[in-house]
Design an enzyme around this catalytic site. Structure first.
Site, short mmCIF file in Angstrom:
data_model
loop_
_atom_site.label_atom_id
_atom_site.label_comp_id
_atom_site.label_asym_id
_atom_site.label_seq_id
_atom_site.Cartn_x
_atom_site.Cartn_y
_atom_site.Cartn_z
N HIS A 117 0.49 -1.43 0.22
CA HIS A 117 0.13 -0.12 0.03
C HIS A 117 0.92 1.38 -0.06
O HIS A 117 0.31 2.40 0.06
CB HIS A 117 -0.87 0.28 1.84
CG HIS A 117 -2.31 1.48 1.10
ND1 HIS A 117 -2.82 1.86 2.25
CD2 HIS A 117 -3.23 0.74 -0.02
CE1 HIS A 117 -3.02 2.30 2.30
NE2 HIS A 117 -3.88 1.90 0.65
N LYS A 119 3.04 4.18 -1.09
CA LYS A 119 3.40 5.26 -2.27
C LYS A 119 4.92 6.00 -2.37
O LYS A 119 5.33 7.14 -1.59
CB LYS A 119 2.28 5.95 -2.31
CG LYS A 119 0.91 5.88 -3.25
CD LYS A 119 0.73 5.18 -1.78
CE LYS A 119 -1.65 4.55 -1.97
NZ LYS A 119 -1.90 4.04 -0.58
N ASP A 124 17.70 9.05 -9.08
CA ASP A 124 18.80 9.14 -8.72
C ASP A 124 18.92 9.44 -7.26
O ASP A 124 19.76 9.54 -6.76
CB ASP A 124 18.79 11.04 -9.43
CG ASP A 124 18.67 10.07 -10.80
OD1 ASP A 124 18.83 9.35 -11.86
OD2 ASP A 124 18.61 11.97 -12.02
N HIS A 297 -8.95 11.10 0.71
CA HIS A 297 -8.03 10.44 0.98
C HIS A 297 -6.82 10.39 1.79
O HIS A 297 -5.57 9.66 1.73
CB HIS A 297 -7.45 9.37 -0.79
CG HIS A 297 -6.52 8.62 -1.24
ND1 HIS A 297 -6.06 8.45 -1.15
CD2 HIS A 297 -7.91 6.73 -0.90
CE1 HIS A 297 -4.98 7.12 -1.24
NE2 HIS A 297 -6.53 6.23 -1.40
N LYS A 299 -3.77 10.84 4.85
CA LYS A 299 -4.14 10.47 6.14
C LYS A 299 -2.65 10.67 6.87
O LYS A 299 -0.91 10.70 7.05
CB LYS A 299 -2.96 8.07 6.17
CG LYS A 299 -4.25 7.92 4.46
CD LYS A 299 -3.76 7.23 3.77
CE LYS A 299 -4.74 7.07 2.14
NZ LYS A 299 -5.65 6.50 2.39
N ASP A 304 -0.06 19.36 18.10
CA ASP A 304 0.67 21.05 19.34
C ASP A 304 1.56 21.48 18.36
O ASP A 304 3.06 21.96 18.53
CB ASP A 304 1.79 20.18 20.28
CG ASP A 304 0.96 19.74 20.92
OD1 ASP A 304 0.23 20.04 21.69
OD2 ASP A 304 2.04 19.44 22.07
#
Length: 405
Positions: A117, A119, A124, A297, A299, A304
């Site tokens: 899952h 991404k 380089d 979508h 996350k 603080d």
């Protein structure tokens, strides 16, 4: 295990695909030696075509391009893009490809839910991207859910070391499992670890053995240290007892807690199950907002005004117990304030606050549907082999994944 924050990074927050894909495509076009790319979804749409064409052009310039996509999330990759990419010289593989009959795809077995899952992209060995954005157009959603709201981060500096190492290790594992010996890395690339900025950050990953609880533990520890505010925006929110108790403890200390969740979703079962927890949170003074402007979508979280996280991990048993995930944890007030301002703008622009009276005033069958949904999700988690102690997440003893041995 303590989080290993590395100083000297330059981090750029990218809001949704409108900011992420121009930055990603520019980096691919500028690549001169090596590209690693991991994605759960690789959609056959305008973005998927543009990324694929850019990768093929990179190979033509002599760049070694390595792509891994998930066998379930990108299950059409083998027909949509694999022939074009491999013909151009791109080295592409699937993580746990879906095999067998059509009906077999719906069998709930634990190993089938261990998805890639993450991404992640490294260009380089000097530039990386991490976040929650798949290779998919923001407008590639069902009608009424457009555009997708999400985040990614462009990374330069010493953090390239652990990000590249994680991707090289994943590449070696998948190449070995798929008998792609010609894809093995002859010698790992040395990343550019020179300081590029002044921001401190760490890579958090979740896998089956060495890092089973790293993301969960980072959240819980950050909640324990919170003194003023916790702000969470997460697409799929169904935490275990340890996570909820940490939030409740923070609320009892007087910490202001706001949670932004999906108001429009493509997974109604999970949304209904999440709503079953609303009263429990609202009773502690935790504010809950549902984002109704489009499909959320994200996350992410900010605590603080100093600690922040952006990544691929949802706060549900599938991300925290099963999937391979990657989050960025940041200790920097400038970055945290940027993310906080973006989340607050999203709340103002398209979210509705949920109140106890909204829930108690609903028909009995709506309340029943929420608790039935919650029960169904728990049953599904149990079917996969993760019972009550795994739902709690603080006593997880997941079985060894043979590809990690």
């Amino acid at each position: 295990m303590a989080v290993d924050y590395l100083a000297g990074n330059r981090l750029t927050l990218l809001n949704s695909g409108t900011e992420y894909f121009p930055a990603l495509l520019a980096a691919i076009e500028a690549a001169h030696s090596e590209i690693f790319l991991e994605s759960y979804i690789y959609a056959n749409d305008e973005v998927g075509l543009r990324v694929s064409n850019a990768l093929c052009r990179a190979v033509a310039r002599g760049v070694v391009v390595n792509v891994i996509v998930d066998g379930f999330g990108a299950r059409n990759f083998t027909t949509d893009f694999l022939p074009q990419l491999t013909a151009a010289g791109v080295r592409a593989m699937l993580y746990r490809p879906e095999l067998g009959s059509f009906l077999g795809r719906f069998r709930l077995r634990r190993h089938r839910l261990r998805r890639l899952h993450r991404k992640l992209v490294v260009i380089d060995a000097r530039l990386a991207f991490i976040g929650g954005i798949n290779i998919i157009d923001d407008d590639n959603t069902p009608p009424g859910l457009r555009p997708r709201y999400d985040y990614a981060v462009r990374v330069e500096g010493p953090l390239l070391g652990p990000i590249l190492h994680a991707m090289q290790r994943m590449w070696e594992i998948v190449a070995w499992v798929n008998f792609k010996h010609r894809y093995r890395l002859p010698s790992p690339t040395t990343p550019d670890l020179a300081p590029r900025g002044s921001q401190r950050a760490a890579l958090l990953i979740r896998d089956t053995i060495r890092h089973r609880n790293d993301i969960l533990r980072a959240y819980v520890d950050a909640f324990a240290a919170a003194r003023e505010e916790i702000l969470i925006a997460n697409a799929y929110f169904l935490p275990g007892v340890r996570f909820i108790r940490a939030l409740q403890a923070a609320a009892r200390r007087g910490v202001r807690i706001t949670v932004l969740l999906q108001g429009k979703t493509n997974h109604p079962l999970l949304r209904s199950a999440t709503q079953a927890l609303y009263s429990l949170l609202l009773e502690q003074g935790i504010r809950i907002f549902e984002y109704e402007k489009s499909f959320m979508h994200a996350k992410v979280a900010v605590i603080d005004g100093e600690w922040a996280t952006v990544g691929s991990s949802n706060i549900d048993p599938f991300s925290l117990l099963l999937a391979k995930e990657a989050n960025l944890a940041v200790l920097d007030r400038t970055f945290a304030s940027q993310l906080r301002a973006s989340i607050e703008a999203a709340i103002l622009a398209g979210a509705r606050e949920m109140r106890n009276e909204d829930l108690t005033g609903q028909p009995w069958h709506s309340r029943l549907r929420r608790w039935l949904s919650y029960g169904v999700v728990r049953i599904l988690v149990g079917i996969t082999g993760y019972g009550q102690k795994h739902w709690r997440a603080d006593e997880e003893t997941a079985a060894v994944d043979p590809e990690e041995q």
